[in-house]
Each structure stands twice: as structure tokens, then as C-alpha cells.
Design an enzyme around this catalytic site. Sequence first.
Site, short mmCIF file in Angstrom:
data_model
loop_
_atom_site.label_atom_id
_atom_site.label_comp_id
_atom_site.label_asym_id
_atom_site.label_seq_id
_atom_site.Cartn_x
_atom_site.Cartn_y
_atom_site.Cartn_z
N GLU A 51 -3.77 5.86 17.65
CA GLU A 51 -3.94 5.07 16.42
C GLU A 51 -4.93 5.76 15.47
OE1 GLU A 51 -2.07 2.64 15.88
OE2 GLU A 51 -1.43 1.90 17.83
N ASN A 55 -3.94 7.51 11.89
CA ASN A 55 -4.58 7.05 10.65
C ASN A 55 -5.19 8.21 9.87
OD1 ASN A 55 -3.89 4.41 11.03
ND2 ASN A 55 -5.92 3.71 11.64
N ARG A 109 4.37 0.90 8.48
CA ARG A 109 3.15 0.72 9.27
C ARG A 109 3.00 -0.77 9.53
NH1 ARG A 109 2.33 4.52 11.93
NH2 ARG A 109 0.23 3.84 12.33
N1 LIG Z 1 -8.60 7.41 8.40
C1 LIG Z 1 -8.26 6.61 7.36
N2 LIG Z 1 -8.39 7.04 6.09
C2 LIG Z 1 -8.06 6.26 5.04
N3 LIG Z 1 -7.59 4.99 5.18
C3 LIG Z 1 -7.45 4.48 6.42
C4 LIG Z 1 -7.77 5.26 7.56
N4 LIG Z 1 -7.54 4.50 8.66
C5 LIG Z 1 -7.09 3.33 8.21
N5 LIG Z 1 -7.04 3.29 6.87
C6 LIG Z 1 -6.63 2.15 6.03
O1 LIG Z 1 -6.70 0.97 6.81
C7 LIG Z 1 -5.43 0.33 6.86
C8 LIG Z 1 -5.22 -0.38 8.18
O2 LIG Z 1 -5.15 0.57 9.23
P1 LIG Z 1 -4.43 0.20 10.57
O3 LIG Z 1 -4.99 -1.07 11.11
O4 LIG Z 1 -4.53 1.37 11.49
O5 LIG Z 1 -2.93 -0.07 10.19
P2 LIG Z 1 -1.74 0.91 9.70
O6 LIG Z 1 -2.05 2.32 10.12
O7 LIG Z 1 -0.55 0.38 10.41
O8 LIG Z 1 -1.65 0.78 8.22
C9 LIG Z 1 -4.43 1.41 6.57
O9 LIG Z 1 -3.22 0.91 6.08
C10 LIG Z 1 -5.20 2.28 5.56
O10 LIG Z 1 -5.12 1.72 4.27
#
Ligand SMILES: Nc1ncnc2c1ncn2[C@@H]1O[C@H](COP(=O)(O)OP(=O)(O)O)[C@@H](O)[C@H]1O
Lengths: 146, 146, 115, 115
Positions: A51, A55, A109
Site C-alpha cells: 500500500e 501510494n 483506487r
Molecule cells: N505518497 C503519497 N503522495 C501523495 N498523496 C498521497 C500519498 N499517499 C496517499 N496519498 C493521498 O491519500 C489518498 C488516500 O490514500 P489511500 O488511503 O492509500 O487510498 P488510495 O491509494 O486508494 O487512493 C490518495 O488518494 C492520495 O490522494
Amino acid sequence: MELKNIDNKMHLEFMSKSTNEGFARAVVAAFAAQLDPTLEELADIKTAVSEGVTNAIIHGYGTSAGTVHIDGEISGKTLVIIITDYGKGIDDLSQAVQPLFTSAPEMERSGMGFTVMETFMDSMDVESTPGVGTTVRLSKTIGKNH
Amino acid sequence: MELKNIDNKMHLEFMSKSTNEGFARAVVAAFAAQLDPTLEELADIKTAVSEGVTNAIIHGYGTSAGTVHIDGEISGKTLVIIITDYGKGIDDLSQAVQPLFTSAPEMERSGMGFTVMETFMDSMDVESTPGVGTTVRLSKTIGKNH
Amino acid sequence: MQIQLQMKGRTLVAKLTGDLDHHSAKTVKDMLESAIVNQSAQNLVFDFSGLSFMDSSGIGVILGRYKFIHSMGGQVTIASKNKTVNRLIAMSGIERLISVYDSVELAVNSVQGGK
Amino acid sequence: MQIQLQMKGRTLVAKLTGDLDHHSAKTVKDMLESAIVNQSAQNLVFDFSGLSFMDSSGIGVILGRYKFIHSMGGQVTIASKNKTVNRLIAMSGIERLISVYDSVELAVNSVQGGK
Ligand SMILES: Nc1ncnc2c1ncn2[C@@H]1O[C@H](COP(=O)(O)OP(=O)(O)O)[C@@H](O)[C@H]1O
Ligand SMILES: Nc1ncnc2c1ncn2[C@@H]1O[C@H](COP(=O)(O)OP(=O)(O)O)[C@@H](O)[C@H]1O
């Protein structure tokens, strides 16, 4: 004050490419193997790492090239994994960690990444600065439930 | 002049501890897996990496604490692995690479490490500066013999 | 690394399971040395059928035990069908001192003179 | 990631083998979409018995196919005994929309109304 003796440490860097998601899981699994985790603990760790790395690749760097960093640390029976990207960062962190919140529904996502990391590990801490990058710190103590 | 397009890249650092020999093999194997090597090619790569990493740990750092570095690069079907330590270095390099030469017979070393790396990979280059450290560059093109 | 030890007549058969590298070499060495002495073993057979990995540290372990057994008038053989392991053994030249067989049975028979 | 597709009546059974992550999600999505359309499938069963890994990218793939199948009046079920996968599914709340069964047979029967 936190005191700990570090028994083992590793640092990994790799290109922000989706082929490396499986590679990152394999590396962390091989590092965690020293703690003799159960298959279920190992599956939890691999899922959480997947995960965080996904991300970094899709949200942090997106279409721009970048490097994902993973730090691993073992102290006693506790594994700490830190995933860092120097990508676009997160504007609203408290919204981002909400279950089902995603900024990328068009990519199918599910918005469950942070929830999975939090649930499958013992602790999750996220630090992010827009325009600078994001760091996710995960920890899990092995052998808690057996 | 050498021109190449790098398809994938990784960098790994870990503590100079013998427990990490197996970890290093697993990491390089997972990285090389992208090239779809045969089991034999993979065994060759793991053996060569094990030799280089063991040398860094026992000869480079010995009893002092240190960090072993591994760089991995994939260009086309070619894998390059670079193993670096910032340990004591090698005084007489042409003697060191001779089959059966070892400075540590009391540790039951066989003096075959460099020979194994050279034989199991397509190329081996060694750079060493006494008091500064040692770098071993190994490369192997996958699918040559099938 | 797991080691299973068994006496066949005066021959110690040591089955190694797992990775034989520098990390595990010391344990293997210590366990073999004490078994050879305690069981008054004359010969030694390495059973590598369970070996998942070996590097040149393994050559050192084999050669070290060979020197001891040989100085007492005994013999050492190896049972291994692992291609990479066998290449390592061939490369190191220890094949001139220590024969490699396909099976433990053949390896044991050879040191016991076919008995 | 390997995908094996099979029609049982008007139900498409998709057996996924390997790792279902963001890297493989796009391929899985594309292959399922075209199979659903080409085979005029009404229902979809995910057979996860061969899955070695899944993360939340898999939830996205399941949910995406559910939306399409559901909009056409069909049903989606999952055959999975993998503990980690089932926890992921439960956590995401999609269990309210998509039932998880122990076997492909049960999963197929359920969408076909026990026939
Ligand atoms: N490393 C990252 N850099 C930038 N934005 C991030 C990062 N990790 C997460 N996000 C933001 O947080 C949101 C939620 O993340 P997450 O719970 O992992 O769900 P998903 O990956 O399914 O969108 C993402 O849609 C993104 O907008
Ligand atoms: N990373 C290193 N740092 C310092 N010395 C080294 C290093 N690698 C090899 N050497 C020297 O080269 C010799 C030969 O190495 P090698 O062929 O691998 O055999 P072995 O490890 O069995 O001694 C070693 O005994 C040591 O003296």
C-alpha cells in the site's frame, strides 16, 4: 524519551515503477524473515508495504520519474518500516487517511490504502509536506498473538 | 564509449552482519527475477552476490561495524550488480583474485570467492583502495545460453 | 541451516538442509567436529540433497573436515545432484580429494570399500 | 498474474493466479471487461484460490467490475479462503455488496440462484 537497541538495519531505493511493487514486498519480507513471523504476520507486512509503495508510485510521483526509499529496522521483536517519496505530498492529511477517501477514483483506487496499513500493522505515522514529499512509518511487533 | 538505457535501478544498504548474507541474496534474486532468469542463472547470481557480500563483511569490515552497499541495474537483458564496502581495502589486488588465495585460512576460507564471481557471472571488475574500501562490479546477461 | 547426523558403521553421514554460507559455516563446522570425535567416526559423508544454497564458504567447510578425517586415515565423500554446488566443487579442485556421488548410498559404499 | 476465464451458464468465472496489486490491476481490469462484453456475461465470480497476494488495488478491481455487472442487473461473488484477502474484503465494506464463499461451486450457485 525512547531508547532502543537496533539489531539490524537496511535501506532500499528503487525507481518509481509499478514493476517494483512486488520487488519491494519481497525485500521487506526477506528482511522481516529474521524475526520468524507467522505466514499471516508476513502477509500483513507485505500488504501494508504494498500500500505504502503503491501510494508513493502513483500518488507521490505519478507520471514523473522518482525514487522510492524504504528504511527497515529491527529492534528485539519489533520491525519498523519507513516508506518515503519526494513527490507531490498531501494537502489535507486528515482527509487522506479516512477510509474510502481517494483522490484517484478514475484509477479505480479504493481509498483503503491508509486503512489497510493502519489495521495490518501495530502503528502508522504519516508526515507529508505538499511539494516536498511523504513519509509513512509503520511498525509491528512479531509474536504478539501467539 | 558505452551507451545504455537503464530500465530499472535499485540501491540497497545494510549492516555488515552475517545474518544479512541471505537477505542480500534474496534481494538481488527478487530484483533479477524481472529478467526471467532460469533457475540455474538465478543460482549463479545468488552465489556470486553471496561471495561479494561475504567478502565485504569478513574481509572489508571484519569485526568493525560498517554498511554494505549494493547497486542493481537492469538494461535490456543485462543485470549489473555492484557491491561496495568502505572497509580496509585490498593491498595486492592481483594476488587477491588468484584462485585459492586467501588471507584468512584460519577462518577456513577457501580463497575461491573471486574465482566464483568471475566464473558465475559474465564479467567482474574490482576496484580497491587500502584504507578506503572495495567495489566489485558484476554483470550477467540473461538468456545467453537458452 | 539444519544438520541431521547418522552413523552407518564407522561412517558419519551428515545431511545439511538449508543454506550453507559463511553465516552458517561456523555452526556446521562445530557440530561436525564434535560428532566426529564423539562418535569416533572414521569416514564422513556430506549429504547435500537438502541443500538450498552453497557458496565458497561451503568449500572451506568441506576441506577443513577433509583435512582432519584424512589425517586420521579416513575418507570423505559427497552426495550431491545440485548442478551449481557440483560446479563449485569442481571449480575448487577438491574433486581430486573428495568424490561426488549421486546418492548417499553410493557415497557411503565408496568410503566403506563397497561393503 | 495469470487469468483463466470460463463461462458457466451466463456466469463468467475468472480464476486469478499470482499477485493482484496495482501493477497487475490494469491487465486484470481490461481482460475482465472485454470478457464480460464478448461473452455477454450476466454474472461474475472471482476465483481467488490461486491468488498469492492482494492489496487494496484488488478491492478497486472488484468494485469496478461490480458496478458494471450490477448496472446490468447481474451479480458478483467471490470464492476465497485466503485469510488476509478476506480481511481486506471485510475491511473495505464490499462484503455488503459481494458475498464471499469457500468454493467456486458455492459462489457460482449463489449468483445462479441455486441452479
Ligand atoms: N505518497 C503519497 N503522495 C501523495 N498523496 C498521497 C500519498 N499517499 C496517499 N496519498 C493521498 O491519500 C489518498 C488516500 O490514500 P489511500 O488511503 O492509500 O487510498 P488510495 O491509494 O486508494 O487512493 C490518495 O488518494 C492520495 O490522494
Ligand atoms: N571486500 C574486501 N575487502 C578487503 N579484502 C578483501 C575483500 N574481498 C576480498 N579480499 C581479500 O581477497 C582475498 C581473496 O578473496 P576471495 O577470493 O573471496 O577468497 P576468501 O574470501 O575465501 O578469502 C581475501 O582473503 C581477502 O584478503
